[in-house]
Scaffold this active site. Structure first.
Site, PDB file in Angstrom:
ATOM      1  N   LYS A  52      -0.095  19.159  10.791  1.00 56.43           N
ATOM      2  CA  LYS A  52       0.650  20.013  11.729  1.00 56.43           C
ATOM      3  C   LYS A  52      -0.131  21.295  12.014  1.00 56.43           C
ATOM      4  CE  LYS A  52       4.964  17.884  10.454  1.00 56.43           C
ATOM      5  NZ  LYS A  52       6.064  17.803   9.511  1.00 56.43           N
ATOM      6  N   GLN A  96       9.559  21.202   5.762  1.00 54.21           N
ATOM      7  CA  GLN A  96       9.008  19.879   5.434  1.00 54.21           C
ATOM      8  C   GLN A  96       9.934  19.169   4.441  1.00 54.21           C
ATOM      9  OE1 GLN A  96       6.210  18.462   6.845  1.00 54.21           O
ATOM     10  NE2 GLN A  96       6.820  16.642   5.734  1.00 54.21           N
ATOM     11  N   ASP A 119      12.344  20.259  14.956  1.00 49.62           N
ATOM     12  CA  ASP A 119      12.463  18.885  14.457  1.00 49.62           C
ATOM     13  C   ASP A 119      13.612  18.141  15.137  1.00 49.62           C
ATOM     14  OD1 ASP A 119      10.564  17.897  12.711  1.00 49.62           O
ATOM     15  OD2 ASP A 119      11.334  19.004  10.989  1.00 49.62           O
TER      16      ASP A 119
END
Length: 275
Positions: A52, A96, A119
């Site tokens: 990322k 995460q 997300d």
């Protein structure tokens, strides 16, 4: 002859488009910044976070990384998220997953402001998707739609079957296919006559987390098969939920593992951040 859908090429295409968009924004004095929070040192999570960061650097998005120790409390984590929610210079916040067992995942995801939830996991964004309002969409299903569209595969009017009903892939995948005017069936572990249903699919999306579960007996001749799974087999080689060698000759198009859906997830995360 079937088409192998190249997720690496398509994700690169999207990243290059985003890079140009970010450069144009910077010329107008507008910056983009993603904050990534990792708790503990899970090796797979470390690889994802690194990927990322690399994608951010390529596109021109600033990234801030919080690498917190395993013993970080839920309260401390939610405190950091609260600060990032308030910061005007941070556009996206990503925690995460998975988190250590002592931290309640749902409470943490709820703490992220919906307008910074790149997300697409916050109930507000999930609700917006279900009623057709704009909002962030979960990255993997959004990536599947781009794979189909950019490979010239029409969704409208097609019989679409989604195998799996997870909150991260299965459910949003079904809603996105509906949004594209597909006729959608969702199958899961309690579905009866599974093969009968999957054999009707013009487009079959498999996201069940079982290595090589789907063989040719599940697939209609000439169908498009999208494999969202990723596993290591007995020889430590990557494979998906679909038995590629057996299924591919019966399809008109199929995604490989690796190099299919995987690269798209990060490309769509970057797209959400730029948006």
């Amino acid at each position: 002859m079937y088409q192998v859908i190249d997720g690496k090429r398509i994700s690169q295409e999207i990243k290059d488009e985003l890079k140009a968009k970010v450069a144009a924004m910077k010329a107008q004095g507008e910056e983009r910044c993603l904050a990534v929070i990792q708790v503990g040192s899970d090796p797979a999570s470390g690889v994802y976070v690194n990927n990322k960061k690399k994608a951010c650097a390529y596109i021109g998005i600033e990234s801030i990384a919080y690498e917190l120790p395993e013993e970080t409390t839920e309260e401390a984590l939610i405190g950091i998220i609260g600060e990032l929610n308030e910061r005007k210079d941070v556009n996206g916040i990503l925690v995460q997953l998975p988190l250590p067992e002592h931290i309640h995942e749902e409470r943490v995801l709820l703490a992220i402001a919906p307008e910074k939830d790149v997300d697409g996991f916050h109930p507000v964004n999930v609700g917006n998707l279900s009623i057709g309002r704009p909002g962030y969409v979960s990255c993997t299903p959004a990536g599947v739609i781009q794979l189909l569209k950019r490979s010239g595969i029409r969704i409208e009017g097609k019989e679409c079957v989604v195998l799996g009903r997870s909150n991260i892939v299965g459910k949003p995948m079904a809603m996105l296919l509906l949004r594209e005017n597909g006729t959608v069936t969702v199958c899961h572990s309690r579905t009866k006559n599974l093969k009968e249903i999957t054999k009707r699919a013009d487009i079959l999306v498999v996201a069940i987390g079982k290595p090589k579960f789907v063989d040719e007996s599940y697939v209609k001749e000439g169908a498009v098969v999208i494999d969202v799974g990723i596993h290591r087999n007995e020889n430590n080689k990557l494979c998906g939920d679909v038995d590629f060698e057996r299924v591919a000759p019966h399809t008109s198009a199929i995604t490989p593992v690796p190099g299919g859906v995987g690269p798209m997830t990060i490309a769509m995360l970057m797209s959400n951040c730029v948006q």
